[in-house]
Design a protein around this motif. Structure first.
Motif, PDB file in Angstrom:
ATOM      1  N   UNK A  85     -12.367  -7.526  -8.087  1.00 13.48           N
ATOM      2  CA  UNK A  85     -11.842  -8.368  -8.581  1.00 13.48           C
ATOM      3  C   UNK A  85     -10.716  -9.605  -7.975  1.00 13.48           C
ATOM      4  N   UNK A  86     -10.356 -10.198  -8.702  1.00  7.89           N
ATOM      5  CA  UNK A  86      -9.294 -11.723  -7.289  1.00  7.89           C
ATOM      6  C   UNK A  86      -7.899 -10.634  -7.054  1.00  7.89           C
ATOM      7  N   UNK A  87      -7.430 -11.022  -6.174  1.00  7.28           N
ATOM      8  CA  UNK A  87      -5.882 -10.477  -5.468  1.00  7.28           C
ATOM      9  C   UNK A  87      -5.349 -11.328  -5.603  1.00  7.28           C
TER      10      UNK A  87
ATOM     11  N   UNK B 123       1.192 -14.682  -7.478  1.00  3.60           N
ATOM     12  CA  UNK B 123       1.134 -13.214  -6.646  1.00  3.60           C
ATOM     13  C   UNK B 123      -0.030 -12.730  -5.897  1.00  3.60           C
ATOM     14  N   UNK B 124       0.647 -12.387  -5.435  1.00  5.84           N
ATOM     15  CA  UNK B 124      -0.850 -10.961  -4.826  1.00  5.84           C
ATOM     16  C   UNK B 124       0.582  -9.957  -4.639  1.00  5.84           C
ATOM     17  N   UNK B 125      -0.398  -8.749  -4.288  1.00  6.55           N
ATOM     18  CA  UNK B 125      -0.241  -7.371  -4.073  1.00  6.55           C
ATOM     19  C   UNK B 125      -0.854  -6.776  -3.234  1.00  6.55           C
ATOM     20  N   UNK B 126      -0.131  -6.099  -1.925  1.00  5.81           N
ATOM     21  CA  UNK B 126      -0.621  -4.820  -0.774  1.00  5.81           C
ATOM     22  C   UNK B 126      -1.817  -4.632  -0.646  1.00  5.81           C
TER      23      UNK B 126
ATOM     24  N   UNK C 110      -9.905  -6.259  -2.823  1.00  3.55           N
ATOM     25  CA  UNK C 110     -10.787  -7.123  -2.125  1.00  3.55           C
ATOM     26  C   UNK C 110     -11.675  -7.534  -1.643  1.00  3.55           C
ATOM     27  N   UNK C 111     -11.208  -6.803  -0.046  1.00  2.00           N
ATOM     28  CA  UNK C 111     -12.212  -6.832   1.082  1.00  2.00           C
ATOM     29  C   UNK C 111     -12.791  -5.496   1.364  1.00  2.00           C
TER      30      UNK C 111
END
Lengths: 392, 392
Positions: free
Chosen positions: A346-348, B195-198, B204-205
């Protein structure tokens, strides 16, 4: 409408690093036109796990794009590319340095002919310096950046990261650089040429390991899962598996030992502060594991979370995608392909007002050729001729 | 002038993920104001390798910023923060979810009071879902994202990446998201909350590893330095060390074997195509190493590069920073600190017209407090009173 709505991207990239970058742009609303060689397309279409004729590896990097086939070696193909560039905001490529110039698209030409265009580029080592012409791949970049040299255990060999991390990091760097250039263009009207290299991206992530080398003139040792500066910290062995526990300061260590009912360990002179715990890491590891192995992973995770100790299960990918938090964050999507529903990550990056969305599933090769060329006024007989001559 | 020249960033972040993000923005010209608690500042100022009283770990993440001390728990501190936000474009924070709200800066308030502001945020698990309140650290994110589970050798334990990769990836994701929001603001005038989360960044990678799991319903095995789908590919043992060699398709494999004068191996039915080479990986590895160990690493690197075979030395960090390509790309910079020159990693994103630059060395705690408050009209006695009351 995504943040990059209205931004048109001409995407000449293939394989991983470029396509992941343009997918990020597409996820956030850019209109990404993926240009592929007629007949075969991006080589990844035929690689990895194929299901019902579709590569699920390709699906990971190519949603939210439209596909246009175009032979860029032909004069007609080049002319069509120029007509596309006239209406474009961004051009992205990941050829080896010099290949774009051979197509007549050297940097000076691009800057003069399309002054508002942002050109984004990923390569292995950068477009100057002695290695500029070397072929580069993720594994080589992991090796030469110093990244592999610090990964792995002290008694084992240097260890790569399993995902092609230099590609993925370069994708993110380029997506950032392109947007930064678009921010500037909004006030200056000027485009730019943005470049990032697989090796450079990883070097920039060496952080405290680079600092340690610079400060001590000694290269950092490989320490496996042990933190080089903190203990207790790392993997511990519960009855039915491993628990990751990460107390990052003395307060957290007290919480951790308190949760184990073992605060008395801090009275042991071997373990009284972090420096002494580092020196006596092995006996402390043995003592902690002796207690931790008396209960199961789930029980410990619940217990440590109640105590405010940072901890987590070491998930395999099934556990990751089944995790209720990962589901709440929608980090597994399903693409509505013609062949059925295809799961992808998904979208991070989450935006509240202009969130990332699924605009297009993964395109079939050349699926949007007619639609896009019609926009340029190329229709009917002209289209048929181009197709017969395999320009498209 | 960098691409983000004219963009003012109020930076409430500390430790790694936030500061690396705001440093990226500062490298590209943003005016980053780092707000730190009076008296102590960002905890990383006292961590890692200290040289002449300065943390070189802190230096890695805090160039190109100005430092303002401000007690955000005091009413006067909050008022000053609001005056700063009136002139700001971006606010970045990496508190646990909810902490900013307790300061009176909940999302609705921020959106209403500063409609043009872009708010950027990094946390461990995202601000919704069952784990939203859990403390999160890189090691936990590496474990729970599935990243550790695919790293390492088949017979060893799941292996983290040595750099705090979930922090660094989150920094990049947020730098991208902030710029994407600024691109939208240039046309709509509207800010956003990014927003992004660790954990989400690492998920996503997962790329082809996620695709493999989705397609087969089996979790990918750990394969150490071996590519799960290609052979020959990986580390080989020369006389004086290891060589990374990465032929990614049959043409490259032919070049590689040709360079070894061993094309006859393709006539051996065990090695005739990639699928058979994967089955017979161990005998082929033994044969190849038998030849490769007859010469030194340098000789092979030169030889394979002439033949167009992707290859490289496995560098330790000294070799990385001594490498002429890394020097040509300026991936080691020196900050002109008052205490002397402090080396740090360079800029991985290169722009031709608006390149990243060194605007400020690493600030001393509160170095720019007077200068910045004077801009707000706070001077003389008022400044002295604030200082005496430890608001600044």
């Amino acid at each position: 409408m995504g943040s990059l709505s209205g931004v048109r991207v001409i995407d000449l990239t293939r394989v991983i690093s470029g396509p992941f970058c343009t997918q990020i742009l597409g996820d956030h609303g850019a209109d990404v036109i993926k240009i592929e060689p007629p007949g075969k397309g991006d080589v990844v279409r035929q690689q990895g796990n194929m299901v019902d004729g579709e590569s699920w590896y390709f699906a990971q990097f190519n949603r939210n794009k439209r596909s246009l086939t175009l032979d860029l070696r032909s004069d007609e193909g080049k002319q069509i590319l120029h007509r596309l560039l006239e209406g474009a905001d961004v051009l992205v490529e990941n050829f080896r340095p010099g290949v774009l110039s051979k197509m007549g698209l050297d940097d000076d030409t691009l800057r003069q002919r399309y002054p508002r265009l942002v050109v984004g580029r990923i390569n292995g080592f950068g477009s100057s310096g002695p290695y500029r012409d070397r072929p580069a791949y993720d594994f080589i970049a992991q090796a030469m950046s110093g990244f592999m040299g610090v990964n792995g255990t002290a008694d084992g060999e240097p260890m790569r990261a399993a995902p092609p991390i230099s590609d993925m990091v370069a994708s993110q760097n380029l997506a950032f650089g392109i947007c930064a250039a678009l921010v500037r263009r909004a006030t200056t009207g000027q485009g730019d040429i943005v470049e990032t290299a697989l090796t450079n991206g990883l070097i920039a992530m060496m952080g405290y390991l680079a600092a340690e080398y610079f400060a001590t003139d000694r290269v950092p040792a490989r320490t496996g899962n042990d933190h080089p500066m903190l203990y207790p910290y790392g993997l511990f062995t519960a009855r039915d598996g491993e628990v990751a526990i990460a107390p990052s300061n003395d307060t957290m260590v007290e919480r951790f030992l308190g949760a184990l009912d073992m605060l008395y360990l801090l009275d042991d002179e071997r373990f009284a502060d972090n420096a002494r715990r580092m020196t006596h890491r092995e006996p402390l590891r043995e003592i902690l594991n002796a207690v931790i192995q008396t209960r199961g992973v789930d029980e410990w995770i619940a217990h440590f979370n109640r105590a405010g100790v940072p901890c987590g299960r070491v998930h395999d990918l099934r556990e990751t995608f089944d995790d209720p938090q990962v589901q709440a964050q929608e980090m597994r999507l399903e693409l509505p392909q013609a062949s059925g529903r295809v799961p992808v990550t998904g979208f991070p990056v989450k935006l509240r007002e202009a969130p990332a969305s699924l605009y297009y599933p993964v395109p079939q090769l050349g699926e949007h050729t007619d639609e896009l060329l019609t926009e340029l006024g190329i229709e009917g007989d002209e289209l048929a001729t181009l197709r017969a001559r395999r320009v498209i």
